[in-house]
Design an enzyme around this catalytic site. Structure first.
Site, PDB file in Angstrom:
ATOM      1  CG  ASP A   1      -3.366 -20.507 -10.242  1.00  0.00           C
ATOM      2  OD1 ASP A   1      -2.348 -20.428 -10.233  1.00  0.00           O
ATOM      3  OD2 ASP A   1      -4.320 -19.732  -9.156  1.00  0.00           O
TER       4      ASP A   1
ATOM      5  CG  MET B   1       1.847  10.425   1.764  1.00  0.00           C
ATOM      6  SD  MET B   1       1.559   9.215   2.186  1.00  0.00           S
ATOM      7  CE  MET B   1       2.382   7.514   1.871  1.00  0.00           C
TER       8      MET B   1
ATOM      9  CG  HIS C   1      -0.928  13.094   2.322  1.00  0.00           C
ATOM     10  ND1 HIS C   1       0.220  13.909   2.525  1.00  0.00           N
ATOM     11  CD2 HIS C   1      -1.475  12.630   1.741  1.00  0.00           C
ATOM     12  CE1 HIS C   1       0.399  14.702   0.692  1.00  0.00           C
ATOM     13  NE2 HIS C   1      -1.456  14.172   0.489  1.00  0.00           N
TER      14      HIS C   1
ATOM     15  CG  HIS D   1      -1.960 -17.042 -10.239  1.00  0.00           C
ATOM     16  ND1 HIS D   1      -2.373 -17.398  -8.578  1.00  0.00           N
ATOM     17  CD2 HIS D   1      -1.230 -16.061  -9.286  1.00  0.00           C
ATOM     18  CE1 HIS D   1      -2.217 -16.911  -7.750  1.00  0.00           C
ATOM     19  NE2 HIS D   1      -1.255 -16.171  -8.228  1.00  0.00           N
TER      20      HIS D   1
ATOM     21  CB  SER E   1      -0.868 -14.702  -6.195  1.00  0.00           C
ATOM     22  OG  SER E   1      -0.506 -15.224  -5.649  1.00  0.00           O
TER      23      SER E   1
HETATM   24  C1  LIG Z   1       1.712 -19.143  -5.465  1.00  0.00           C
HETATM   25  C2  LIG Z   1       1.473 -17.397  -6.035  1.00  0.00           C
HETATM   26  C3  LIG Z   1       2.454 -16.436  -5.719  1.00  0.00           C
HETATM   27  C4  LIG Z   1       2.166 -15.042  -6.372  1.00  0.00           C
HETATM   28  O1  LIG Z   1       1.931 -14.180  -5.476  1.00  0.00           O
HETATM   29  O2  LIG Z   1       2.413 -15.614  -7.717  1.00  0.00           O
HETATM   30  C5  LIG Z   1       1.723 -14.592  -7.918  1.00  0.00           C
HETATM   31  C6  LIG Z   1       2.001 -14.518  -9.753  1.00  0.00           C
HETATM   32  C7  LIG Z   1       2.337 -13.707 -10.798  1.00  0.00           C
HETATM   33  C8  LIG Z   1       1.655 -12.227 -10.801  1.00  0.00           C
HETATM   34  N1  LIG Z   1       1.161 -11.511 -11.624  1.00  0.00           N
HETATM   35  O3  LIG Z   1       1.418 -11.750 -12.102  1.00  0.00           O
HETATM   36  O4  LIG Z   1       0.463 -10.969 -10.933  1.00  0.00           O
HETATM   37  C9  LIG Z   1       1.064 -11.791  -8.939  1.00  0.00           C
HETATM   38  C10 LIG Z   1       1.509 -13.406  -8.384  1.00  0.00           C
END
Ligand SMILES: CCCC(=O)Oc1ccc([N+](=O)[O-])cc1
Length: 299
Positions: A241, A1, A140, A276, A161
């Protein structure tokens, strides 16, 4: 690492690391935040600092949450370390989405062990995140005889997500052995077998045989895992969202736990006006940090 960079942040340090992974057969990047307690002269020699693992969403690297979620303040407040893994193997030799889309392939490993070519040789993200990485970090940071950090026993998991899915999935799969002491998620995909992005990922990585998908799908797993103690899974999701209705569908997890030992142990908090983004994630990080700190016995 290899330590790539050490950055002072809040009262501790963000350590950017890279290493050759046996699971993915690629070089992997990971960020670790060491809280102020790690550097305190009077930190008790017989105690270890627990860790919270944060799994990121589609397109993210270890840097997104390190820079935008503001976990570091909370890590200092309660005395836990943070681990921010990458979301997939990367590199010229690593297969990618044939259409070049952002919801599959590099940046979208979905934290499963792929069984299908051409993804199987490198996309072994379940083994990487839940098995190899904790052992590698332990070796590490604790290999010099001063074992201050706990990457394998007192560990909580969370994610956003796609990473929220990965956190709930890993928590439930490791539940019998108490792999993680605590689990939460921000806007997770809870039933990938039944939503478009999950179906694309599971089809590509696991193949068309849907029975294979059940081994990773939280809505299927939770029916076969017996709930014990007072554990609860904490979930936040914004009602603004854009992925809520098509990809996230948190109500499916609540339906799945009805009449099971998990009924009343999954808490979905739908919060008004949030989308989101990391504006949403960072707003609720303090509540998740307190939740994990309690479950890790820090408060
Ligand atoms: C259902 C959504 C799946 C997902 O992981 O969407 C993302 C979209 C954008 C970001 N981001 O900008 O950080 C993260 C997750």
């Amino acid at each position: 690492m290899k330590v790539v960079k050490e950055l002072s942040a809040c009262g501790g340090k963000l350590i950017k690391l890279s290493h050759d992974s046996i699971s993915t057969k690629t070089r992997m990047n990971v960020n670790v935040y060491l809280p102020k307690q790690y550097y305190a002269q009077d930190f008790p020699r017989d105690r270890r600092i627990p860790t919270v693992v944060y799994l990121s969403g589609l397109t993210c690297t270890p840097d997104n949450a390190s820079e935008k979620a503001f976990w570091q303040f909370q890590a200092d407040k309660y005395g836990f370390a943070m681990v921010f893994p990458d979301t997939s193997p990367r590199g010229d030799k690593v297969a990618n989405d044939p259409e070049g889309s952002w919801d599959f392939g590099q940046g979208a490993g979905f934290y499963v062990n792929a069984t299908q070519d051409p993804y199987a040789p490198h996309y072994q993200m379940y083994d990487y995140v839940h098995k190899e990485l904790p052992q590698t970090l332990d070796a590490h940071f604790n290999g010099n005889g001063v074992a201050k950090l706990d990457f394998q026993d007192d560990v909580a998991i969370t994610g956003h997500s796609m990473g929220g899915f990965g956190a709930i999935c890993g928590y439930l799969k490791g539940y019998a052995e108490r792999k993680y002491k605590s689990c939460s998620a921000f806007a997770p995909i809870v039933n990938p077998s039944n939503v478009p992005w999950g179906q694309k990922a599971f089809g590509g990585y696991l193949g068309d045989e849907r029975t294979q998908w059940q081994a990773y799908d939280p809505c299927a797993l939770i029916k076969n895992v017996k709930h014990v103690n007072d554990d609860k899974i904490l979930i936040h999701v914004g009602d603004a969202d854009p992925f809520l209705e098509e990809h996230l569908k948190p109500e499916l997890l609540l339906e799945a736990v009805k009449a099971t030992s998990w009924e009343d142990h999954v808490q979905v908090k739908k919060v008004h006006g949030f989308d989101h983004s990391y504006y949403f994630v960072s707003t609720f990080v303090p509540e998740h940090a307190e939740f994990h700190a309690k479950n890790l016995g820090l408060i």
